[in-house]
Each structure stands twice: as C-alpha cells, then as structure tokens.
Motif scaffolding. Structure first.
Motif, PDB file in Angstrom:
ATOM      1  N   TYR A 187       0.927  -1.285  -0.063  1.00 18.80           N
ATOM      2  CA  TYR A 187      -0.017   0.137   0.035  1.00 18.80           C
ATOM      3  C   TYR A 187       0.885   1.335  -0.009  1.00 18.80           C
ATOM      4  O   TYR A 187       1.780   1.320   0.934  1.00 18.80           O
ATOM      5  N   PHE A 242       0.186   4.903   0.573  1.00 26.36           N
ATOM      6  CA  PHE A 242      -0.490   5.874   0.812  1.00 26.36           C
ATOM      7  C   PHE A 242      -0.307   7.374   0.619  1.00 26.36           C
ATOM      8  O   PHE A 242      -0.957   8.316   0.753  1.00 26.36           O
ATOM      9  N   ALA A 258      -5.503   5.409  -2.637  1.00 24.13           N
ATOM     10  CA  ALA A 258      -4.401   5.162  -1.597  1.00 24.13           C
ATOM     11  C   ALA A 258      -4.921   4.060  -0.801  1.00 24.13           C
ATOM     12  O   ALA A 258      -3.969   3.304  -0.356  1.00 24.13           O
ATOM     13  N   THR A 259      -6.075   3.449  -1.008  1.00 24.13           N
ATOM     14  CA  THR A 259      -6.534   2.361  -0.283  1.00 24.13           C
ATOM     15  C   THR A 259      -6.262   0.900  -1.238  1.00 24.13           C
ATOM     16  O   THR A 259      -6.499  -0.166  -0.728  1.00 24.13           O
ATOM     17  N   PHE A 283      -6.230  12.067   6.028  1.00 26.32           N
ATOM     18  CA  PHE A 283      -5.351  12.095   4.986  1.00 26.32           C
ATOM     19  C   PHE A 283      -4.591  13.192   4.768  1.00 26.32           C
ATOM     20  O   PHE A 283      -5.195  14.536   4.717  1.00 26.32           O
ATOM     21  N   GLY A 335       0.489  10.678   3.651  1.00 27.24           N
ATOM     22  CA  GLY A 335      -0.207   9.421   4.025  1.00 27.24           C
ATOM     23  C   GLY A 335      -1.489   9.623   5.063  1.00 27.24           C
ATOM     24  O   GLY A 335      -2.011  10.912   5.279  1.00 27.24           O
ATOM     25  N   PHE A 336      -1.709   8.874   5.987  1.00 27.63           N
ATOM     26  CA  PHE A 336      -2.648   8.768   6.656  1.00 27.63           C
ATOM     27  C   PHE A 336      -2.391   8.843   8.080  1.00 27.63           C
ATOM     28  O   PHE A 336      -1.266   8.372   8.572  1.00 27.63           O
TER      29      PHE A 336
END
Length: 262
Positions: free
Chosen positions: A62, A64, A76-77, A96, A101-102
C-alpha cells in the motif's frame, strides 16, 4: 501498454503492466488518479522494486503518500500487489495528508487491510516481513497489529513488544525504533527461521531470537492499531510478504527516493 501523459505535450510513457493494473482498477472504481507526474514516479518505484527482487516476495503493498489529481483519496486504499484484493478500509474518518499518508488520532482512527496474515502466500510462519514508512511519529504508538492479540505488532520507541509470528513474549533485549525521519522513517521486521528475527530502523539492523508460534492469528491486520492501542503516527506505506532481509536497504532506498520526490 501505452499511457498518454499530458495532452498536447507529445509525452508518451509505457507503464509497467502491474502498475497499469493499479491505475485500471482505480479507473474502473471511479477513483481519482495521482497526478501525471506522480504516476511516473510511482511506476519508477515499482520497477525498482521488481529489479531489486522485492516485488515478487510481497502479498501486500500500500502506498498512502500521493497527490490526487482532483481530490479523492480512494486510490490510496488499493493493494498494488493485487488491486482487486485486500483493499483497505479507513476507519473513523482517519485523516489524509497529501504526499504524506494517513494520520491516526491515538483514540479510534486506524486502517483495516482486510488481509489476514494467516492467509499469506509469501508471508508464512517462518519466512515473513512487515515494512512501514512512518512519515511522522507521535509518542510510542504501534505501527500495526490486530484486534485479537499482540502476536504480530511493532511500535516506535524502546520496546520488547516487537513481534512477528510469535507468542505474547516479545524480543529481548528491547529494540529501539527511533523517531527520526528520512530513510530512517522506513521500519521493518523480518522472520527468517523458526527462531531468528531481524529488525531494521532505516538501513541499520539488529537481530533477536524468539521462537515462532503456530498458527498465525486469524484476524484482519490493522495499521495504527493493535488490540485496544491506537497511534497518532502518519503512515505512508505498508507491505507484508516473505522475509526481505537482503532486500531491505534497496526497499528503503526506493521508497525514500519516491517520497522525497513528490
């Protein structure tokens, strides 16, 4: 497969087929794509991962950290390794940050990968790795884990709670994941035998001995959460797959080069 980059600019780029599959999946789902410039950077990163022997060892990848061309963040998922499988679920409106990123809140925000380590093809009991790029850290929170037990988790700071396919007993002596940025924001934990664990902070590493325990927990793997512990870090990347001890430096460098360019 050819992809036009910039109408009227006469620029055409041939994307790697696996990266094109990610773009195609996003388009099918109606998701906003990264900017054209970032598509090129992401494609280059994926090719480097293939050339360095990383890609074929992964079950999950992943990314992100990106800048959407319009504003939607669903791209991003997606799991780049298998774009139709194990798409992340963002829990409690996790924040976000463009090109980072997260970010969790340390209370109830986290990411559910919808992937169980027990179902790994490349990730197996005695040949496994989990890698993260932590853009910014907040306290000593966890990087990953699950909702059942802390048998697969690692976290920032000095801690014995660095675990990969093992019982609740953590590594000893404790291992330190520092809060520094740059290439040291890349953290990874690897199991190469039923007893040997290698932990990387950036490109620096150390080893520990702890016996693996079967079966691997059958629970969705979570990011920024382990059981009832949550973190407020900003996570840019996560991967899971076979051990990448010999490839770790190349992986850290490839991802750092990407995120340092966006």
């Amino acid at each position: 497969m050819l992809t036009l980059l910039g109408v009227g600019q006469g620029q055409v780029s041939s994307f790697d087929a696996d990266y094109q599959a990610v773009l195609d999946r996003a388009t099918t789902l109606g998701y906003d794509l990264p900017t054209l410039a970032q598509q090129n950077l992401q494609n280059t990163m994926l090719i480097r991962m293939k050339n360095d022997g990383i890609w074929n060892k992964l079950d999950l990848f992943y990314n992100f950290a990106f800048s959407p061309s319009v504003g939607g963040i669903d791209f991003a998922t997606l799991n780049w390794k298998a774009p139709t499988l194990y798409q992340c679920t963002l829990i409690n409106s996790i924040t976000f940050n463009t090109n980072q990123g997260f970010t969790g809140n340390g209370i109830d925000m986290y990411i559910d990968t919808n992937f169980q380590l027990a179902n790994g093809v490349n990730y197996t009991l005695n040949n496994a790795s989990r890698c993260v790029y932590i853009n910014t850290t907040s306290g000593n929170g966890v990087y990953d884990g699950n909702s059942l037990a802390v048998t697969n988790t690692f976290k920032t700071g000095l801690s014995t709670a660095q675990r990969i396919n093992q019982a609740l007993l953590g590594v000893s002596p404790a291992f330190t994941y520092t809060n520094s940025g740059g290439i040291n924001a890349f953290k990874s934990i690897h199991r190469t035998t039923d007893s040997l664990i290698t932990l990387f902070n950036g490109t620096s590493f150390d080893t520990r001995t702890q016996t693996s325990v079967s079966p691997i927990a059958a629970a969705n793997h979570l990011l920024l959460r382990s059981t009832t512990s949550y973190a407020a870090h900003t996570i840019s990347m996560f991967s899971a797959g076979a051990s990448l001890v010999s490839e770790n430096t190349a992986f850290a460098t490839a991802y750092y080069n990407y995120i340092n360019s966006i």
